[in-house]
Scaffold this motif. Sequence first.
Motif, PDB file in Angstrom:
ATOM      1  N   THR A  97       0.959  -1.184  -0.112  1.00  0.00           N
ATOM      2  CA  THR A  97       0.024   0.041  -0.020  1.00  0.00           C
ATOM      3  C   THR A  97       0.841   1.263   0.192  1.00  0.00           C
ATOM      4  OG1 THR A  97      -1.969  -1.151   1.218  1.00  0.00           O
ATOM      5  CG2 THR A  97      -1.788   1.226   1.197  1.00  0.00           C
ATOM      6  N   THR A  98       0.449   2.250  -0.870  1.00  0.00           N
ATOM      7  CA  THR A  98       1.257   3.541  -1.090  1.00  0.00           C
ATOM      8  C   THR A  98       0.231   4.734  -0.568  1.00  0.00           C
ATOM      9  OG1 THR A  98       2.732   2.616  -2.683  1.00  0.00           O
ATOM     10  CG2 THR A  98       2.585   4.876  -2.302  1.00  0.00           C
ATOM     11  N   TRP A  99       0.509   5.499   0.194  1.00  0.00           N
ATOM     12  CA  TRP A  99      -0.115   6.787   0.634  1.00  0.00           C
ATOM     13  C   TRP A  99       0.219   7.817  -0.083  1.00  0.00           C
ATOM     14  CZ3 TRP A  99      -4.431   6.214   3.197  1.00  0.00           C
ATOM     15  CH2 TRP A  99      -4.773   4.711   4.213  1.00  0.00           C
ATOM     16  N   HIS A 100      -0.925   8.544  -0.767  1.00  0.00           N
ATOM     17  CA  HIS A 100      -0.525   9.892  -1.381  1.00  0.00           C
ATOM     18  C   HIS A 100      -1.139  10.727  -0.700  1.00  0.00           C
ATOM     19  CE1 HIS A 100       0.520   7.164  -4.486  1.00  0.00           C
ATOM     20  NE2 HIS A 100      -0.157   6.353  -4.324  1.00  0.00           N
ATOM     21  N   ARG A 101      -0.750  12.260  -0.638  1.00  0.00           N
ATOM     22  CA  ARG A 101      -1.273  13.535  -0.063  1.00  0.00           C
ATOM     23  C   ARG A 101      -1.756  14.000  -1.259  1.00  0.00           C
ATOM     24  NH1 ARG A 101       0.072  17.311   4.262  1.00  0.00           N
ATOM     25  NH2 ARG A 101      -0.306  19.282   3.412  1.00  0.00           N
ATOM     26  N   ILE A 102      -3.115  14.360  -1.203  1.00  0.00           N
ATOM     27  CA  ILE A 102      -3.892  14.856  -2.268  1.00  0.00           C
ATOM     28  C   ILE A 102      -4.265  16.294  -1.927  1.00  0.00           C
ATOM     29  CG2 ILE A 102      -5.746  14.627  -3.819  1.00  0.00           C
ATOM     30  CD1 ILE A 102      -4.124  12.350  -3.932  1.00  0.00           C
ATOM     31  N   SER A 103      -3.942  17.105  -2.561  1.00  0.00           N
ATOM     32  CA  SER A 103      -4.161  18.815  -2.523  1.00  0.00           C
ATOM     33  C   SER A 103      -5.258  19.325  -3.631  1.00  0.00           C
ATOM     34  CB  SER A 103      -2.987  19.625  -2.229  1.00  0.00           C
ATOM     35  OG  SER A 103      -2.319  19.172  -1.184  1.00  0.00           O
ATOM     36  N   VAL A 104      -6.190  19.822  -3.261  1.00  0.00           N
ATOM     37  CA  VAL A 104      -7.114  20.337  -4.356  1.00  0.00           C
ATOM     38  C   VAL A 104      -7.348  21.981  -3.951  1.00  0.00           C
ATOM     39  CG1 VAL A 104      -9.441  20.240  -5.338  1.00  0.00           C
ATOM     40  CG2 VAL A 104      -8.550  18.203  -3.987  1.00  0.00           C
TER      41      VAL A 104
END
Length: 163
Positions: A97-104
Amino acid sequence: MFSKTQSNHKEKTAEMLRRPIIQVLRQFIRQESESATSMILERSLNRIQLLGRVGQDPVMRQVEGKNPVTIFSLATNEMWRSGESEVFQAGDVTQKTTWHRISVFRPGLRDVAYQYVKKGARIYVEGKIDYGEYTDKNNVRRQATTIIADNIIFLSDHVKEKV
């Protein structure tokens, strides 16, 4: 007074000095326009597509009332067979599992993401990858990788609660 011959000599000397300067300027302008043209013609691409599950409900942040952003995490999984057997067995699959930080940042999308993205929801995110630095509370410089989302597609509401 200067004679006509002396005057012609001065004009010719001035003209001879101007020519190299004009040639250098022309060369400079030509190089500038060529590099500007190549920058226009050169293309690059920074695109990322992620399909996964939301790890936390989004939060909205802004610094000094400017640049509001909705932030959440997204988990993606990579699976592969680890066994040598021709017959599939339950223990043969390994998952990472890879965690990604999403910014909108986009105003409309930022508000929709904040309101409707929920922990456990399966979503598709398109955007670009951004690398940056920040200083943490202990005054240590850290690197951060963020996905700047410009499109989100909702594929499910959220994980159904187990009864």
